[in-house]
Design an enzyme around this catalytic site. Structure first.
Site, PDB file in Angstrom:
ATOM      1  N   HIS A 146      -1.637   1.080   9.323  1.00 56.34           N
ATOM      2  CA  HIS A 146      -0.300   1.578   8.965  1.00 56.34           C
ATOM      3  C   HIS A 146      -0.399   2.833   8.095  1.00 56.34           C
ATOM      4  O   HIS A 146       0.234   3.859   8.380  1.00 56.34           O
ATOM      5  CB  HIS A 146       0.438   0.468   8.213  1.00 56.34           C
ATOM      6  CG  HIS A 146       1.837   0.792   7.819  1.00 56.34           C
ATOM      7  ND1 HIS A 146       2.928   0.302   8.484  1.00 56.34           N
ATOM      8  CD2 HIS A 146       2.336   1.554   6.808  1.00 56.34           C
ATOM      9  CE1 HIS A 146       4.045   0.737   7.907  1.00 56.34           C
ATOM     10  NE2 HIS A 146       3.703   1.504   6.887  1.00 56.34           N
ATOM     11  N   GLU A 147      -1.209   2.743   7.034  1.00 54.57           N
ATOM     12  CA  GLU A 147      -1.275   3.859   6.088  1.00 54.57           C
ATOM     13  C   GLU A 147      -1.943   5.093   6.705  1.00 54.57           C
ATOM     14  O   GLU A 147      -1.539   6.229   6.432  1.00 54.57           O
ATOM     15  CB  GLU A 147      -2.032   3.432   4.832  1.00 54.57           C
ATOM     16  CG  GLU A 147      -1.433   2.241   4.106  1.00 54.57           C
ATOM     17  CD  GLU A 147       0.052   2.386   3.844  1.00 54.57           C
ATOM     18  OE1 GLU A 147       0.527   3.523   3.597  1.00 54.57           O
ATOM     19  OE2 GLU A 147       0.751   1.369   3.887  1.00 54.57           O
TER      20      GLU A 147
ATOM     21  N   GLU B  45       0.794   5.563   1.179  1.00 53.39           N
ATOM     22  CA  GLU B  45       0.069   6.483   2.040  1.00 53.39           C
ATOM     23  C   GLU B  45      -0.210   7.844   1.428  1.00 53.39           C
ATOM     24  O   GLU B  45      -0.377   8.844   2.150  1.00 53.39           O
ATOM     25  CB  GLU B  45       0.863   6.695   3.337  1.00 53.39           C
ATOM     26  CG  GLU B  45       2.180   7.458   3.184  1.00 53.39           C
ATOM     27  CD  GLU B  45       3.398   6.576   2.989  1.00 53.39           C
ATOM     28  OE1 GLU B  45       4.518   7.036   3.253  1.00 53.39           O
ATOM     29  OE2 GLU B  45       3.217   5.418   2.574  1.00 53.39           O
ATOM     30  N   ASN B  46      -0.316   7.962   0.113  1.00 53.19           N
ATOM     31  CA  ASN B  46      -0.618   9.248  -0.516  1.00 53.19           C
ATOM     32  C   ASN B  46      -1.658  10.007   0.312  1.00 53.19           C
ATOM     33  O   ASN B  46      -2.694   9.459   0.676  1.00 53.19           O
ATOM     34  CB  ASN B  46      -1.171   9.029  -1.928  1.00 53.19           C
ATOM     35  CG  ASN B  46      -0.416   7.979  -2.704  1.00 53.19           C
ATOM     36  OD1 ASN B  46       0.760   8.120  -2.966  1.00 53.19           O
ATOM     37  ND2 ASN B  46      -1.101   6.907  -3.052  1.00 53.19           N
TER      38      ASN B  46
ATOM     39  N   ALA C 208       0.854  -1.184   0.000  1.00 57.23           N
ATOM     40  CA  ALA C 208       0.000   0.000   0.000  1.00 57.23           C
ATOM     41  C   ALA C 208       0.887   1.229   0.000  1.00 57.23           C
ATOM     42  O   ALA C 208       2.093   1.140   0.221  1.00 57.23           O
ATOM     43  CB  ALA C 208      -0.929   0.001   1.216  1.00 57.23           C
TER      44      ALA C 208
END
Length: 965
Positions: A309-310, A276-277, A274
């Site tokens: 997490h993101e 994290e934008n 993934a």
């Protein structure tokens, strides 16, 4: 061999302040057109503006002074520096200090390399279609538009996308305008609100076809989860997690989420786990989508962790960003720790902190013991070096030392320090020292001095402990030295500041912090520990170190292992340390295997998972020994009790139970998968028969396999089956509607033992049926047997140029290098691998290559040292038929006599050895008859068993382990 390139960061004579960016992707020609107006500040007069750009053709570039009426545009000549990934704009006249607008028009390719602005293929009905998506971390925004692509050069962004009217078009911020393109009624122009000040790697845009589910969190933030068309139900679990997680982080950090919305979207082709934008988080489908009926418990846990997490990155990484990639661990280590805190809050029944000890702490200790490890803070220069530090040190060691620090400071002071850090540095950039300063300010403890010993030097200590009873108290003398994976004499000059904690028999669930060990040797006193009672260092296995006990301390702990009064994290840490000490040659492997007998009563999923992985590591080496069949039988016997007991009621004629109870807890399905997969891969007859019965019923449509049983059943039938099983599995793959199921099958295919079938799997991995992001792990799946490992390594060499071009220096190529090489076990193979990569250098995988070569040599050294002793232990020596009792006694006596060559702290008494030997070994000999007729002797100990990120373990690999950035 040092493959690093010379590198200089961009000059600061011109810096960006705001980008006005417009992009028009063409989903048929796989091209895009773009234009941008960049508000810049010229700090020093210059003729040249240098920016980052890769695979972009700039048609026009000009500069105009801002705010000056009648100012003329200065046209630039355009020069490319592909090796430096830079674009140089030369102007005929010197640009003076002040503000201006830099305008560019350009075109680029929607590539197929899963980086930059790229295309992702999906199927809608019977039609093959494409989406345009982005992945910019670490240094690939420059593939979408010319920019200052360094994390410290933050700016704001106005994004406009021109896209087909029937497509969803998303970016970081909410839509503020959506209108038809005047000269093309099939297109729309979508504009988005201005972003906060942020780094280029956090920008994102997606154009494609998606459904979504939506909710609002308790603070009014709009949360949407985008899914493939027709699969919106699969986004509900992640939506529920996100809606709970955002308010949790708001409260924990004491700072509100700064954007009005956050979108989570599943991308079909995605190299990482993934990304994290800010406000538009992208995921692999298997890291976001959960089918209520078809997804396994393991996948649900993984999705919860990745979402946690993101979302943590929205503060720690996005709001406050590392100044340069040297401090990457600030982002990833922290998020990899707090994801567990968040999931423990949302789902306490998952017991995720025990799983942390296995998944993150254990993985980090294993890598960091190598001579070819690196410090948490590692100098990064050229962009080609960045991907390689998305590894277990940045993620797992980073999160482990944060966990240790949190435990040392206490939650109150830790949270206070985090608020100071985030508030003081919001919308700016930091270094590691800024975090330590905030935590030190909050706690009054020497955080900076302590943590420098953990982040600026590689490796970790092994603590050698001696004890002395003094009345009602226990005095401990602890000596630290650098732990060496190969058992070499530790180098001088290494010292860590180690928080020392203990558990005692009187209070087994309450750890006691004794203080900070700030010298190479230190004494501690533990009050009120009666003579004969056990005491264990590293309470909760929180500390990032190994422990060596004297024999009497180790023996005292064994009853607490057997009766489960020692907590699960500590039972796990104890045996994990023993296996590591054995690999380093500091204690005989047979003593460790004998001690493992105390775990036959074990009930905890994570302890069994870690034990299974450690045994699999030994198994991978013993595949090169003729005692391998006996070792498999030993493992089957060790697992026999838990296989028969795992939370189910076996039928009278059923030797192995398979069906879940209606009221079983959430971890029992995971335990069932671990133990059945292990004995099934090792050809336990009852398990193989039951797996075949259930597999055939599943294929016939008579009774579908529960999702939690699929991985175990697939691995068992493939590893014990023939071409007909393989063909049935391919049919299931073709019919699978969920990517989770295709990934699960793809990673299991390599379990086959027949040479021709292994070759088929390798070619299948490179076919159009397997997404590029998954091919690495299909190939890796073939490395579980000695023959499969050899074939996979040969396949890698034969397809080197294809693979290196496909993954172009990314972390997936490093994972493939690791999987196809590190489990060899001879000096000849180490030399072969070494010579090959001297002739075929891979700059982005250089450290991984050296780690693999080191592991091969460690394997060879271990096998030469331990093989004879293990053969005797397993009854494979020439005396094995002369009677169980005499053989057992002689083996024990021989081992006792050999202990004189080991440190006193590692010598174990004869009574202890005999007791554990009888417990395990006699049953092994009496039950050993070799593998069932017609079945080979290959195992499945490989990277996916022990060194992988959780999303990959979930189906079997790893950017949180496929790194989730």
């Amino acid at each position: 061999m040092d493959c690093r390139k010379a590198f200089q960061r961009l000059p600061k004579n011109v810096v960006p302040k705001h980008y006005k960016l417009k992009l028009k992707p063409d989903l048929e020609k796989f091209k895009f057109e773009g234009s941008e107006e960049i508000s810049v500040e010229v700090v020093c007069p210059t003729h040249k503006i240098k920016m980052n750009s890769v695979d972009i053709e700039v048609q026009e570039a000009s500069y105009k002074v801002e705010g000056v009426e009648g100012a003329q545009e200065a046209k630039a000549s355009i020069n490319y520096c592909p090796n430096e990934e830079e674009l140089v704009l030369d102007f005929p006249c010197q640009i003076q200090c002040g503000k201006g607008i830099l305008s560019l028009k350009f075109t680029g390719e929607l590539n197929d390399k899963m980086k930059g602005f790229y295309r992702s293929k999906y199927t809608l009905g019977d039609e093959e279609k494409y989406a345009a998506v982005t992945q910019f971390e670490a240094v690939d925004a420059r593939r979408a538009f010319p920019c200052w692509d360094e994390p410290a050069l933050k700016a704001t962004f106005d994004v406009t996308l021109i896209a087909p009217k029937d497509k969803v078009a998303l970016s970081n911020m909410p839509i503020i305008s959506d209108k038809e393109v005047e000269d093309d009624s099939g297109l729309k122009e979508v504009s988005y609100a201005t972003t906060p000040v942020m780094s280029t790697y956090l920008l994102a845009f997606v154009v494609g076809e998606f459904d979504y589910v939506e909710a609002t969190d308790s603070n009014g933030v709009t949360v949407k989860v985008y899914t493939p068309v027709g699969k919106s139900d699969q986004g509900k679990f992640a939506l529920d997690v996100a809606v709970k997680t955002l308010p949790f982080y708001n409260d924990y950090f004491g700072i509100a989420y700064p954007l009005p919305k956050v979108d989570l979207i599943a991308i079909p082709d995605f190299s990482a786990g993934a990304m994290e934008n800010w406000g538009l988080i992208t995921y692999r489908e298997t890291a976001l989508l959960v089918d209520p009926e078809q997804s396994s418990a393991r996948i649900k846990q993984w999705v919860a962790l990745v979402v946690g997490h993101e979302l943590a990155h929205q503060w720690f990484g996005n709001l406050v960003t590392m100044e340069w990639w040297t401090h990457l661990w600030l982002n990833e280590g922290f998020a990899s720790w707090i994801e567990y805190l968040c999931v423990d809050y949302c789902f306490p029944e998952y017991d995720v902190w025990t799983q942390f000890v296995n998944n993150d702490l254990g993985q980090a200790l294993e890598m960091d013991a190598l001579d070819n490890s690196h410090p948490i803070e590692v100098e990064v220069g050229h962009p080609s070096e960045v991907d390689e530090i998305f590894d277990a040190i940045s993620y797992s060691k980073g999160s482990s030392v944060i966990r240790m620090l949190h435990d040392y400071l206490g939650d109150v002071d830790f949270r206070k320090g985090m608020n100071i850090y985030l508030t003081r540095h919001q919308y700016s950039n930091t270094s590691t020292e800024n975090l330590w300063a905030a935590l030190e300010e909050a706690s009054g403890k020497p955080v900076g001095e302590m943590m420098a010993t953990w982040t600026k030097q590689k490796g970790f200590p092994v603590l050698k402990v001696e004890q002395e009873q003094c009345g009602k108290d226990r005095h401990l003398t602890i000596v630290q030295s650098k732990f060496m994976a190969g058992g070499e004499e530790p180098p001088t000059g290494y010292r860590w500041m180690v928080p020392i904690s203990v558990l005692t028999q009187a209070q087994p669930d309450q750890g006691m912090l004794l203080g900070l060990m700030d010298n190479c040797q230190k004494e501690f006193c533990v009050h009120y520990v009666a003579r004969g009672q056990w005491l264990k260092l590293n309470a909760g296995t929180v500390g990032f170190y190994r422990v060596m006990y004297p024999s009497e301390m180790l023996q005292a702990l064994m009853p607490a292992v057997k009766d489960l009064s020692l907590p699960p994290k500590d039972r796990l840490g104890l045996q994990s340390d023993l296996f590591a000490l054995s690999r380093a040659g500091l204690t005989p492997a047979v003593d460790v295997l004998r001690t493992v007998g105390a775990y036959k009563n074990e009930k905890d999923f994570t302890v069994w998972s870690n034990l299974s992985s450690n045994l699999a590591s030994i198994s991978a080496i013993l595949q090169y020994s003729d005692c391998y069949p006996a070792f498999k039988t030993y493992v089957i016997d060790l697992f026999s009790k838990i296989v028969a007991e795992v939370g189910w009621d076996p039928k009278p004629d059923e030797e192995v139970g398979w069906d879940p109870k209606p009221d079983e807890d959430t971890l029992t399905p995971l335990l069932r998968e671990v133990v059945l997969a292990r004995v099934g891969r090792y050809s336990d007859p009852g398990t193989v028969a039951e797996a075949n019965k259930r597999f055939n019923a599943h294929c016939a449509g008579d009774k579908k396999l529960p999702a939690d049983l699929k991985s175990a059943v697939y691995a068992t039938v493939l590893s014990n089956g023939d071409v007909s099983v393989y063909e049935k599995m391919l049919k299931l793959y073709d019919e699978a509607e969920m990517q989770e199921e295709r990934v699960r099958i793809g990673r299991a295919l390599g379990s086959v033992k027949d040479k021709d079938l292994i070759q088929k799997v390798l070619f299948f991995a490179m076919s159009e049926k397997v997404r590029a992001q998954d091919a690495v792990f299909v190939i890796s799946g073939c490395t579980g047997s000695a023959e499969g490992r050899e074939l996979a390594w040969k396949f890698f060499q034969e397809n080197f140029h294809t693979l290196s071009d496909r993954y172009e220096g990314g972390f997936l190529l490093s994972r493939l290098v690791q999987a196809t090489t590190e489990n060899f076990a001879s000096e000849e193979k180490a030399t072969e691998v070494e010579h090959y990569f001297k002739e075929h250098p891979l700059a982005a995988a250089e450290r991984t290559i050296q780690q693999s070569i080191e592991n091969i040599r460690l394997n060879a050294k271990w096998l030469a040292r331990e093989e004879d002793g293990i053969k005797k232990f397993l009854g494979c020596d020439k005396q094995e038929n002369k009677g169980e009792r005499r053989s057992s006694h002689n083996s024990v006596t021989g081992l006792i006599s050999r202990q004189s060559s080991f440190p006193k702290s590692l010598q174990i008494t004869e009574d202890f050895l005999k007791n554990e030997y009888v417990l395990v070994h006699n049953k092994v000999i009496s039950g050993f008859s070799g593998p069932p007729s017609g079945q080979g002797a290959s195992g499945r100990a490989r990277t996916s068993d022990r060194k992988v990120p959780a999303d990959l373990r979930a189906d079997s690999l790893d950017h949180h382990r496929t790194p989730i950035t």
